[in-house]
Design an enzyme around this catalytic site. Structure first.
Site, short mmCIF file in Angstrom:
data_model
loop_
_atom_site.label_atom_id
_atom_site.label_comp_id
_atom_site.label_asym_id
_atom_site.label_seq_id
_atom_site.Cartn_x
_atom_site.Cartn_y
_atom_site.Cartn_z
N ARG A 1 20.68 14.04 -15.82
CA ARG A 1 21.57 12.83 -16.05
C ARG A 1 22.95 12.08 -15.91
O ARG A 1 23.25 10.96 -15.80
CB ARG A 1 20.23 12.37 -17.43
CG ARG A 1 19.17 11.96 -17.32
CD ARG A 1 18.56 12.10 -18.55
NE ARG A 1 18.34 10.70 -19.28
CZ ARG A 1 17.68 9.52 -19.29
NH1 ARG A 1 16.86 9.93 -18.38
NH2 ARG A 1 18.31 8.91 -19.69
N PRO B 1 16.11 31.84 -26.97
CA PRO B 1 16.52 31.63 -27.97
C PRO B 1 18.01 31.84 -28.65
O PRO B 1 18.26 31.88 -29.94
CB PRO B 1 15.43 32.28 -29.56
CG PRO B 1 14.06 32.64 -27.51
CD PRO B 1 15.06 32.93 -26.84
N ASP C 1 22.29 6.50 -23.17
CA ASP C 1 21.09 7.23 -23.88
C ASP C 1 21.67 7.66 -25.04
O ASP C 1 22.84 7.71 -25.51
CB ASP C 1 20.96 8.93 -23.22
CG ASP C 1 20.20 8.39 -21.72
OD1 ASP C 1 19.48 7.76 -21.43
OD2 ASP C 1 20.23 9.20 -21.23
N GLU D 1 8.84 40.41 -22.97
CA GLU D 1 9.85 39.99 -23.51
C GLU D 1 11.01 39.64 -23.68
O GLU D 1 11.60 39.46 -24.38
CB GLU D 1 9.93 41.37 -24.36
CG GLU D 1 7.85 42.23 -25.29
CD GLU D 1 7.26 40.97 -26.28
OE1 GLU D 1 6.38 40.47 -25.55
OE2 GLU D 1 8.24 40.16 -26.87
N1 LIG Z 1 14.94 28.03 -27.06
C1 LIG Z 1 15.08 28.87 -26.03
O1 LIG Z 1 15.81 27.53 -25.20
C2 LIG Z 1 14.70 29.80 -25.11
C3 LIG Z 1 14.40 30.37 -23.79
C4 LIG Z 1 13.47 30.86 -23.50
C5 LIG Z 1 12.47 31.64 -24.08
N2 LIG Z 1 11.48 32.07 -23.50
C6 LIG Z 1 12.33 33.21 -22.21
C7 LIG Z 1 11.06 34.41 -22.56
C8 LIG Z 1 11.31 35.35 -22.11
C9 LIG Z 1 12.71 35.37 -22.70
O2 LIG Z 1 13.51 35.59 -21.46
C10 LIG Z 1 13.47 34.51 -23.13
N3 LIG Z 1 12.42 30.88 -25.22
C11 LIG Z 1 12.57 29.95 -25.94
#
Ligand SMILES: NC(=O)c1ccc(N[C@@H]2CC[C@@H](O)C2)nc1
Length: 246
Positions: free
Chosen positions: A154, A89, A169, A116
């Site tokens: 794709r 994220p 697309d 985590e």
């Molecule tokens: N939004 C995303 O692309 C995304 C990517 C990974 C994720 N979770 C992993 C688990 C632990 C850490 O590596 C991140 N969540 C959301």
């Protein structure tokens, strides 16, 4: 294209290598995949690959060494360009533009975290780019990695067989997709728009473009911000705006 995933759950990737257009292209050898499980590089007998976080807090962190060794083994015997990506994220948002750029690389290594997350020093030493598929958290990087893979594949020649469908697309032309219909012509009293049965391909293309523009204006006007509009698009938008203003 050669894609490798560093993951504790290699079997998850069967979803993209064994099914659908990506599965068929994989079976045809159009792209190659390998999953590497960092647990095989754990230097202790019990295969620990995670440990408690310095500074305290909930959960566990994936240790640097097994991940480093897994990435190093993925780098062996590669030819061509390479990009190492960590899904998180905290990454840069994945957009169509980024997908197009990634589809040009010969080799991708996708680091999929669990718990985590991963020790920051792995990101500092091994990872070229952090990418996020959206502003939400999921339990592991595997599903985001497969989303990225599917979008990228794709655009790899011959994966879809009929490249035209990739170009049509959504987002390929910067707009949302137009509505699709198939038989029967009437479903629960709802008919298929006559223009689609007219056989007049110019009219059909015009109708579809107008529908795309209409949907984009109504559902995702933000997508129009960055777009330099052609005169006919400006006229169409004005017409649509007048209609929706009643
Ligand atoms: N939004 C995303 O692309 C995304 C990517 C990974 C994720 N979770 C992993 C688990 C632990 C850490 O590596 C991140 N969540 C959301």
């Amino acid at each position: 294209m050669n894609i490798q995933a560093i993951t504790l759950f290699p079997e998850m990737f069967d979803s993209i290598t064994q099914y659908g257009v990506t599965g068929r292209a994989h079976k045809q050898g159009i792209w190659q995949f390998r999953a590497i499980n960092p647990r095989q590089f754990a230097d202790n007998k019990l295969g620990y690959i995670d440990d408690r976080p310095f500074g305290g807090g909930v959960g566990m962190v994936m240790m640097a060494e097994p991940l480093f060794q897994a990435i190093e083994s993925a780098k062996q015997n590669l030819s061509g360009s390479l990009k190492v990506i960590y899904l998180s994220p905290q990454g840069a948002p994945l957009t169509h533009k980024k997908v197009v750029e990634l589809s040009q690389w010969d080799n991708l290594i996708l680091l999929c975290g669990r718990y985590e997350g991963v020790d920051e020093r792995v990101l500092q030493t091994c990872v070229d780019e952090e990418i996020s598929i959206g502003d939400f958290v999921v339990s592991g990087g595997e599903l985001p990695a497969m989303m990225l893979m599917d979008a990228v594949l794709r655009l790899v020649p011959d994966v879809l067989g009929d490249m035209a469908s990739a170009e049509q697309d959504s987002f390929a032309n910067g707009l949302l997709d137009y509505p699709h219909y198939t038989r029967p012509t009437e479903f629960q009293g709802m008919a298929v728009p006559d223009v689609l049965k007219s056989g007049n391909h110019a009219l059909i293309a015009e109708w579809r473009f107008e529908q795309s523009l209409r949907r984009t204006l109504l559902r995702r006007p933000d997508l129009l911000d960055g777009r330099d509009l052609l005169p006919q698009e400006i006229r169409l938008l004005d017409k649509i705006r007048q209609e929706s203003n009643g």
